[in-house]
Design a protein around this motif. Sequence first.
Motif: not given
Length: 346
Positions: A262-263, A276-277
Motif C-alpha cells: 500500500g505504499r 503511505r496514505s
Amino acid sequence: VLPFGRSLTYRFASAAFWGALALAGAEGPAGQWRALAARQLAWWAGQPIRDPRGRLAVGFRWANQNMAEHYNSGGGAYFALHAFAPLVLPGSNAFWAATTTAKMPSSPAVPEVVGIGPAGMQVCADRERDHHWAICGGQTASWPLRGHAEKYAKFAYSCRHGFQVSGGARGLVRLGVDNTLAVSEGDDYWKLRDGPEITACPCEEGLCSEWVLPGWLRVRTTQRIVDGMARREHRIEVERELELVEGGWCFPIDELRADADGRQETCVRGEATLSRSGAWLSSIRDGGEGTRQGEIIFPEPNLNPLHAVCAIPVLREKLFPGSYRRQTWVAGYGHHSGDLPDTQSS
C-alpha cells in the motif's frame, strides 16, 4: 523516546528522569513530571518487549539482539526498573498528589527547534505529526563500540523512523545507510561515515562536521532544520574513483512489493520517495542540479530497533578525483495517531 546511541535495551529507564526530579526535591510541576513518566510507562507496556516467558527481552521496541551491545544480557534489560524509583517517596509527596493526566504546557503548531550544545544536536519537535527527531553533528567514543557508526554518527535520528544498524559491510542491503554517507571503491564493500575521523567544525550556520577517510575523501557537512526538514550541504574532496550513497529516513514496510504494502515509490534522477496514505513519508531530494540517482534500498530484516523490516530511499553517484558540492533535502514523519504499527521479528 528518541532511539540514539548504545544501551537502548534499558528502554524505559529514561522515564526515571522525571521521578528523579521528585526524589531530589526539585521545585517544579510535580504533576507534569508524574504524567510524563506515566505516559512513557504506558506506551512501553503496549510494546512487544517481553519474551514468551514474560521476561524483558534484549532489544528496544521488540526482541532484537542485532542492535544489542557486547555487554548486554537478559539481566541488563532490567536497568529499566530505575523508572520505578519514585516508589520510595512517601504517599504525601506532591509527586503522588498529582494526577497522571496533568495538563502539559501549550505547544506551538509549527515544528519547534531546540539546540543541545553539549550533545552537538538540534531537536525538532513536530507535535502536529507527533514526530520528534534530531540532527546530529556526529559523536565518537574512546573505544570501538558495536555499531558505533550507526548509533552515533548518522546525520539524524527519529522517534518514529528509528535507525538501521549494519549486518555486514558487503552490499547496501546489509548496511545501515539511512541518514548517513557510505562510500565504496566499486567492489560493493562499503564504509560508513564514522569517527574518530569525524570532527566538529566551527560554524554559525548550523551543525558542521568533517569526515575524513585518508587517501579516499574528505567531506565537510553543514546541517540545519528548515521548515520541518533537514537540509545538508556537503563539500567533498575526492582522491580516488568512488561510489557515494546518501540515505534518508527508514520507512517501515510489510511487503517487498509496493502494491501489496500500500505504499507509493518514486525513484528518479535527483529524488527517491516512499509514502503511505499520508501517514508515513520518507523522502530524499538532491537540492542542486539533480545529478545523483534516486534509489530505494530494501535492507535485510531485524536491523532497526523500532521496525522489523524497512526500506530506505537513497541518492547514489559515482565520483572521480576532484571537488564537489552537494545539497540534500530530507523529509519524513510517522503516524499522526502516535501509535507505531505492529512489529513482528522476521
